[in-house]
Design a protein around this motif. Structure first.
Motif, PDB file in Angstrom:
ATOM      1  N   ARG A  22      -6.393   9.701  11.497  1.00 31.65           N
ATOM      2  CA  ARG A  22      -5.530   8.852  11.396  1.00 31.65           C
ATOM      3  C   ARG A  22      -5.003   8.584   9.854  1.00 31.65           C
ATOM      4  O   ARG A  22      -6.004   9.344   9.061  1.00 31.65           O
ATOM      5  CB  ARG A  22      -6.412   7.944  11.371  1.00 31.65           C
ATOM      6  CG  ARG A  22      -5.187   5.969  10.784  1.00 31.65           C
ATOM      7  CD  ARG A  22      -6.575   4.780  10.507  1.00 31.65           C
ATOM      8  NE  ARG A  22      -6.175   3.581  11.374  1.00 31.65           N
ATOM      9  CZ  ARG A  22      -6.549   2.896  10.359  1.00 31.65           C
ATOM     10  NH1 ARG A  22      -7.747   3.224   9.615  1.00 31.65           N
ATOM     11  NH2 ARG A  22      -6.313   1.644   9.663  1.00 31.65           N
ATOM     12  N   HIS A  24      -4.035   6.320   6.896  1.00 31.55           N
ATOM     13  CA  HIS A  24      -3.718   4.535   6.420  1.00 31.55           C
ATOM     14  C   HIS A  24      -3.615   4.694   4.559  1.00 31.55           C
ATOM     15  O   HIS A  24      -4.074   5.320   4.437  1.00 31.55           O
ATOM     16  CB  HIS A  24      -4.737   4.216   7.009  1.00 31.55           C
ATOM     17  CG  HIS A  24      -5.021   2.350   6.313  1.00 31.55           C
ATOM     18  ND1 HIS A  24      -4.027   1.600   7.424  1.00 31.55           N
ATOM     19  CD2 HIS A  24      -4.868   2.022   4.869  1.00 31.55           C
ATOM     20  CE1 HIS A  24      -4.520   0.503   6.769  1.00 31.55           C
ATOM     21  NE2 HIS A  24      -4.866   0.839   5.497  1.00 31.55           N
ATOM     22  N   ARG A  68       4.017   5.615  14.721  1.00 31.82           N
ATOM     23  CA  ARG A  68       3.996   4.973  13.835  1.00 31.82           C
ATOM     24  C   ARG A  68       4.183   3.939  13.618  1.00 31.82           C
ATOM     25  O   ARG A  68       4.796   2.797  13.540  1.00 31.82           O
ATOM     26  CB  ARG A  68       4.818   5.876  12.114  1.00 31.82           C
ATOM     27  CG  ARG A  68       4.259   5.084  11.401  1.00 31.82           C
ATOM     28  CD  ARG A  68       4.997   5.386   9.786  1.00 31.82           C
ATOM     29  NE  ARG A  68       4.783   5.005   8.715  1.00 31.82           N
ATOM     30  CZ  ARG A  68       5.469   4.663   7.553  1.00 31.82           C
ATOM     31  NH1 ARG A  68       6.614   5.748   7.674  1.00 31.82           N
ATOM     32  NH2 ARG A  68       5.169   4.341   6.630  1.00 31.82           N
ATOM     33  N   GLU A  72       1.693   1.048   6.912  1.00 32.82           N
ATOM     34  CA  GLU A  72       0.854   1.554   6.802  1.00 32.82           C
ATOM     35  C   GLU A  72      -0.017   3.130   7.345  1.00 32.82           C
ATOM     36  O   GLU A  72      -1.057   3.669   6.954  1.00 32.82           O
ATOM     37  CB  GLU A  72      -0.479   0.553   6.521  1.00 32.82           C
ATOM     38  CG  GLU A  72      -1.141  -0.694   7.771  1.00 32.82           C
ATOM     39  CD  GLU A  72      -0.131  -2.139   7.753  1.00 32.82           C
ATOM     40  OE1 GLU A  72       1.512  -1.779   7.559  1.00 32.82           O
ATOM     41  OE2 GLU A  72      -0.489  -2.685   8.173  1.00 32.82           O
ATOM     42  N   ASP A  73       0.046   2.564   8.802  1.00 33.77           N
ATOM     43  CA  ASP A  73      -0.660   4.253   9.344  1.00 33.77           C
ATOM     44  C   ASP A  73       0.007   5.370  10.398  1.00 33.77           C
ATOM     45  O   ASP A  73       1.409   4.848  10.730  1.00 33.77           O
ATOM     46  CB  ASP A  73      -1.363   3.054  10.771  1.00 33.77           C
ATOM     47  CG  ASP A  73      -2.272   2.165  10.302  1.00 33.77           C
ATOM     48  OD1 ASP A  73      -3.320   1.153  10.585  1.00 33.77           O
ATOM     49  OD2 ASP A  73      -2.764   2.928   9.188  1.00 33.77           O
TER      50      ASP A  73
END
Lengths: 113, 112
Positions: A22, A24, A68, A72-73
């Motif tokens: 991940r 972020h 996505r 933000e991730d």
């Protein structure tokens, strides 16, 4: 420093298992990238994203997928990990279409046994 | 097909002297070039960049030179300091592509 975090920072997994990394960001940047770093090869682009649900392949995308769903991730998935995917993975972000500068996260060291 | 090449895997320089790191590229569409510095167990950090409309860009001890006809760029660090010991990557981008191509990296060691 750009607000980029990667999780996990270290992972050991077995061949054939799925793995998700991940990335972020707290910068609300449009562009996000996944790279792998290997000795003698430098940084090679795996996949990148130019917006929510908009992604494209890089030069070493085989065996990897990305998603996505939020700005933000940015998730990188190895569907069935292989020993050749043992590497250090870096996420990067870039804010503007006119800016080439990318800012990198701290990296994830992945070992596939 | 390596579009961006750093042919020297390592370089050792005495503290206080000049460090020169080199990078060659093959794609004439590249119009922006960057240098990144990387310490162990950290992500690369942006150091300095240059647009293809310039042939030199300076930032403190760091200067990047671009020779478009030779498709070559170099990073000069003067004077070199122990904290400059790191791996340096050059990268290149082309307008509209919104992605970078990186070289293999050069490990710079500054000796006291």
């Amino acid at each position: 420093d750009a607000g980029i975090t990667q999780s996990p920072r270290h992972k050991v997994t077995e061949t054939g298992t799925p793995v998700t990394l991940r990335c972020h960001q707290t910068e609300n940047h449009r562009y996000m990238y996944w790279y792998r770093q290997d000795p003698g090869h430098g940084l090679r682009l795996i996949h990148y994203s130019y917006g929510v649900k908009d992604t494209d392949k890089g030069e070493v995308s085989d065996g990897y997928s990305v998603s996505r769903s939020k700005t933000e991730d940015f998730l990188l998935t190895l569907e069935s990990a292989t020993s050749s995917q043992t590497s250090v993975y870096f996420c990067a972000i870039a804010g503007q279409a006119s800016s080439y500068e990318q800012y990198f996260g701290p990296g994830t060291r992945l070992t596939v046994t | 097909d390596q579009q961006v090449k750093q042919n020297s895997p390592s370089l050792s320089v005495q503290e206080g002297r000049i460090s020169i790191l080199n990078c060659d590229y093959t794609n004439s569409m590249f119009d922006y070039f960057l240098w990144y510095k990387k310490y162990p167990a950290e992500g690369p950090t942006f150091l300095i960049s240059i647009s293809s409309i310039k042939d030199k860009n300076e930032d403190g001890r760091f200067t990047v030179f671009l020779n478009k006809s030779a498709k070559h760029l170099s990073l000069h660090i003067v004077p070199s300091q122990p904290g400059d010991s790191a791996v340096y990557f050059c990268a290149a981008g082309s307008q509209g592509a919104q992605k970078l191509v990186f070289g293999q990296g050069t490990r710079l060691t500054i000796n006291p």
